[in-house]
Scaffold this motif. Structure first.
Motif, mmCIF file in Angstrom:
data_model
loop_
_atom_site.group_PDB
_atom_site.id
_atom_site.type_symbol
_atom_site.label_atom_id
_atom_site.label_comp_id
_atom_site.label_asym_id
_atom_site.label_seq_id
_atom_site.Cartn_x
_atom_site.Cartn_y
_atom_site.Cartn_z
ATOM 1 N N TYR A 82 -16.102 1.390 -3.532
ATOM 2 C CA TYR A 82 -15.755 2.816 -3.490
ATOM 3 C C TYR A 82 -14.277 3.005 -3.150
ATOM 4 N N THR A 126 -11.966 0.909 -3.766
ATOM 5 C CA THR A 126 -11.218 0.513 -4.958
ATOM 6 C C THR A 126 -11.140 1.674 -5.948
ATOM 7 N N LEU A 127 -12.274 2.351 -6.118
ATOM 8 C CA LEU A 127 -12.264 3.513 -7.018
ATOM 9 C C LEU A 127 -11.221 4.529 -6.566
ATOM 10 N N ARG A 133 -1.565 7.309 -8.145
ATOM 11 C CA ARG A 133 -2.310 6.052 -8.204
ATOM 12 C C ARG A 133 -2.844 5.772 -9.599
ATOM 13 N N ARG A 134 -3.121 6.848 -10.344
ATOM 14 C CA ARG A 134 -3.699 6.636 -11.672
ATOM 15 C C ARG A 134 -2.723 5.926 -12.608
ATOM 16 N N PHE A 140 -6.706 -6.852 -6.574
ATOM 17 C CA PHE A 140 -6.928 -7.219 -5.177
ATOM 18 C C PHE A 140 -7.309 -8.685 -5.074
ATOM 19 N N PRO A 169 -8.669 3.541 0.933
ATOM 20 C CA PRO A 169 -8.278 2.590 -0.109
ATOM 21 C C PRO A 169 -7.257 1.568 0.391
ATOM 22 N N ALA A 170 -6.481 1.924 1.421
ATOM 23 C CA ALA A 170 -5.478 0.983 1.925
ATOM 24 C C ALA A 170 -6.140 -0.232 2.570
ATOM 25 N N VAL A 207 -8.634 -1.877 1.483
ATOM 26 C CA VAL A 207 -9.082 -2.867 0.514
ATOM 27 C C VAL A 207 -8.063 -3.988 0.397
ATOM 28 N N VAL A 209 -3.237 10.867 -5.275
ATOM 29 C CA VAL A 209 -4.307 10.366 -6.151
ATOM 30 C C VAL A 209 -3.800 10.309 -7.591
ATOM 31 N N LEU A 238 -10.899 7.561 -16.079
ATOM 32 C CA LEU A 238 -9.957 8.282 -15.220
ATOM 33 C C LEU A 238 -8.948 9.072 -16.034
ATOM 34 N N PHE A 260 -4.023 -1.792 -9.810
ATOM 35 C CA PHE A 260 -4.179 -2.568 -8.580
ATOM 36 C C PHE A 260 -5.013 -3.807 -8.848
ATOM 37 N N LEU A 306 -1.155 4.537 -1.391
ATOM 38 C CA LEU A 306 -2.398 4.519 -0.625
ATOM 39 C C LEU A 306 -2.173 4.989 0.807
ATOM 40 N N ALA A 321 -8.550 3.864 -4.837
ATOM 41 C CA ALA A 321 -7.224 3.310 -5.083
ATOM 42 C C ALA A 321 -6.842 3.470 -6.552
ATOM 43 N N MET A 322 -7.870 3.379 -7.425
ATOM 44 C CA MET A 322 -7.590 3.527 -8.853
ATOM 45 C C MET A 322 -7.234 4.966 -9.203
ATOM 46 N N GLY A 323 -7.597 5.895 -8.339
ATOM 47 C CA GLY A 323 -7.245 7.285 -8.611
ATOM 48 C C GLY A 323 -8.439 8.223 -8.702
ATOM 49 N N TYR A 324 -9.628 7.736 -8.268
ATOM 50 C CA TYR A 324 -10.763 8.655 -8.189
ATOM 51 C C TYR A 324 -10.662 9.453 -6.896
ATOM 52 N N SER A 325 -11.070 10.712 -6.960
ATOM 53 C CA SER A 325 -10.980 11.560 -5.767
ATOM 54 C C SER A 325 -12.220 11.363 -4.894
ATOM 55 N N THR A 382 0.826 -1.207 0.000
ATOM 56 C CA THR A 382 0.000 0.000 0.000
ATOM 57 C C THR A 382 0.860 1.255 0.000
#
Lengths: 264, 382
Positions: B290, B292-293, A103-104, A110, B377-378, B380, A100, A131, A108, A76, B295-299, A71
């Motif tokens: 949410y 996960t979103l 991260r893009r 899981f 996100p951590a 998840v 953020v 994104l 990831f 994260l 973590a993917m980079g959504y604010s 993480t």
């Protein structure tokens, strides 16, 4: 308290990593949970470099800090001590919105697929495409990615009508569709049967070899260790060993064990 | 291509939960509409008799609270303004309470009496404007009785003789006016009869002055002219203003405003809680997704918008059935009370409740969204 001289990890790839730019570079990383009296150190003086195009498997007993390290690399959590560079970007001291952004560029995967039950496979993948702002041909991009993972027939299925392996492959498609240079996976095969698990790691191996992606995978699954270029072992927050696959196999192969040690 | 409509799809995914949510919002909207409807209907019954008053401008003492509790003022004030341009006619109106004996039970009740000069067309009811009606009202001790008076006042047959304040009284006819909130029943009589029943009160003190304007005259203009002429011992109202004045009195001095206001508030809170419950459950069920979103980079802002969109959608989807059922219940109420409770939907109310529904849902969205915003996100990965 500073850990007593940590066992210096054998960085077998030091020379190689100096030649090619590394995807991840960690120097002197300590990490703590909690504050004040309850402050507990979970990672001790981690030094690690992941060159591009390598598949690295991280093993270790539970509670050894594998997930925490993952993480941290995935931006994260924010680090407090040491240095952590991901894809050329120093993460230490970055603000939330900068994290953020980082991260893009990371995919990831899981243990659980974490797909939206309300969205089709394609829509779940499209959420990732959006994104990067690519709205125009996101549907094609998602469909192409799912096709590559053998789900071409299933693009408009919802997760409820997909099998466990298929769901995990959708999650992988979501992680890979933006072509991230770094992929972080936490037990991606834990919930899968032998064949599905093998399919998943084959896809990853293919990506690393043909497209130069770096993959860091935490796993306990012995069946998939063979895809690794390198296996690192984390014990109690310290890097215990860092060896090539062949070396790992030699030392861990039961046939090569010295029969003498079982004789009392 | 457009963004994947996550909020819509999330809401539509669990149909039974969506139906419960819509029913909840619709129910809250319905309760708010009914409370406002009853409030509006009651308030309009307090003043709807003014529609039968044949006047454009009304003079009243500043000490008068509403039509049934007026302080008399000099009739001279009326004659002072009779010559103002645009004024066609000035008409004095006398009013007071009298005890009316039910001839069948012998029990007396307070009845509200209007007295007026029979030459003046003060009221618009057809029965009292025919030559025959006027002829009957001219007879001594003869009155017309309001058909909308409460049944406790007894029969309303023409020719019936009973007692009123130790005086005999004969029913000469009937009309429909209604007494609003203050009066259980009303009587009409000539000013001469009024003088008889309320002796020694002189006719020079009037309760209300009614001005009829030339057709096409702007009441507001005439009102300004009157204000310049008259001293401060009379208040001047246009018809709309006096209706508003009386409504405000009943709204503020009685508990009906409070009761139905509380009803609206309770419905609002109920709606907020229902929507909160739905949204919160939805967020809790999707917390990993949410996270996960994120973590993917959504604010967090993106998640905030998704939850608020879901809230607004619920508001809209619940509002429409709420409005339709309310319209049906309004009609049902009007029919069931035979028009005594005139529940009418106004555009203002339609807009007001829509705004309330949106506020209600946004409020619950804001309360529940904190959970989604704090999704770590951590976690998840754990």
């Amino acid at each position: 308290m500073k850990p007593a001289s940590s066992t210096a990890p054998v960085d077998a790839f030091l020379e190689e990593s100096a030649a090619t730019a590394s995807a991840v570079s960690i120097r002197g990383l300590d990490y703590f949970f909690g504050q004040g009296e309850l402050r507990k150190q979970v990672l001790y003086d981690i030094n690690l470099t992941l060159p591009k195009g390598q598949i690295v498997i991280m093993t270790g007993p539970s509670g050894s800090g594998k997930t925490t390290l993952l993480t941290l690399i995935g931006a994260l959590r924010s680090i407090h001590e040491g240095s952590l560079q991901v894809l050329g970007q120093e993460l230490r001291g970055l603000g939330n919105s900068k994290l953020v952004e980082v991260r893009r560029n990371i995919g990831f995967i899981f243990q659980a697929h974490n797909l939206f039950e309300s969205l089709t496979a394609s829509q779940n993948v499209e959420m990732a495409v959006e994104l990067v702002g690519n709205f125009k041909n996101k549907r094609q991009q998602a469909a192409a990615m799912l096709g590559q993972l053998g789900l071409g027939e299933r693009v408009s299925y919802k997760p409820a009508s997909l099998s466990g392996g298929q769901k995990q492959r959708v999650a992988i498609a979501r992680a890979l569709v933006n072509e991230p240079q770094l992929i972080l996976a936490d037990e991606p095969t834990a919930a899968l049967d032998k064949k599905s698990g093998r399919d998943v790691v084959t896809i990853m191996q293919h990506l690393a070899k043909n497209e130069g992606r770096t993959i860091l995978m935490v796993t306990h699954d012995n069946r998939i260790l063979d895809v690794a270029d390198r296996i690192i072992n984390l014990v109690d927050g310290r890097l215990e060993s860092d060896e090539t696959l062949s070396h790992f196999q030699e030392t861990h192969d039961p046939k090569k064990l010295d029969g003498q040690m079982f004789i009392l | 291509m457009k963004r994947v409509p996550l909020s819509v799809l999330n809401l539509l995914h669990d149909r039974s939960r969506l139906l419960v949510a819509i029913a909840g919002v619709a129910f809250a909207v319905l309760l708010i509409f009914m409370n406002l409807g009853f409030l509006g209907a009651l308030l309009s019954t307090t003043t709807n008799f003014y529609e039968q008053f044949n006047g454009d401008i009304f003079l009243m003492s500043p000490q008068s609270l509403e039509i049934s509790s007026t302080e008399p003022f000099p009739r001279t004030r009326l004659y002072q303004v009779a010559g103002v341009e645009g004024v066609q006619r000035v008409m004095p109106l006398y009013s007071d309470y009298v005890l009316w004996k039910n001839p069948e039970t012998g029990i007396s009740r307070a009845m509200f009496v209007y007295g007026y000069n029979l030459q003046d067309p003060v009221f618009l009811m057809p029965e009292v404007n025919t030559p025959e009606g006027i002829r009957i009202l001219q007879q001594p001790n003869t009155v017309f009785i309001d058909r909308l008076s409460r049944p406790e006042f007894g029969p309303q047959t023409t020719g019936l003789v009973t007692e009123s304040d130790r005086r005999q009284v004969t029913i000469g006819g009937q009309y429909s006016l209604g007494g609003g909130f203050a009066a259980d029943g009303t009587l009409l009589m000539s000013d001469q009869n009024f003088r008889r029943y309320f002796a020694p009160r002189p006719l020079t003190q009037i309760n209300m002055g009614i001005l009829l304007l030339e057709p096409g005259t702007n009441p507001q203009k005439v009102k300004e002219a009157l204000r310049a002429l008259l001293p401060a011992d009379v208040n001047i109202f246009t018809k709309a203003e006096i209706i508003e004045h009386d409504s405000t009195y009943w709204l503020q001095t009685t508990s009906i405003g409070f009761i139905f206001g509380l009803g609206v508030l309770v419905s609002f809170v109920v709606g907020t809680v229902i929507v909160y419950q739905i949204l919160y459950t939805d967020i809790r069920d999707h917390l990993r997704e949410y996270a996960t979103l994120k973590a993917m980079g959504y604010s967090s802002w993106f998640l905030f918008k998704v939850v608020l969109q879901e809230a607004a959608l619920l508001a809209g989807m619940g509002y429409v059935p709420g409005l339709i059922v309310s319209l049906g219940l309004y009609r049902l109420t009007v029919n069931a009370t035979e028009g005594a409770l005139p529940m009418q939907m106004t555009l203002f109310r339609v807009v007001l409740v829509l705004v309330l529904a949106l506020t209600m849902c946004s409020l619950s969205g804001l309360i529940s969204v904190r959970r989604a915003m704090t999704a770590d996100p951590a976690e998840v990965f754990a």
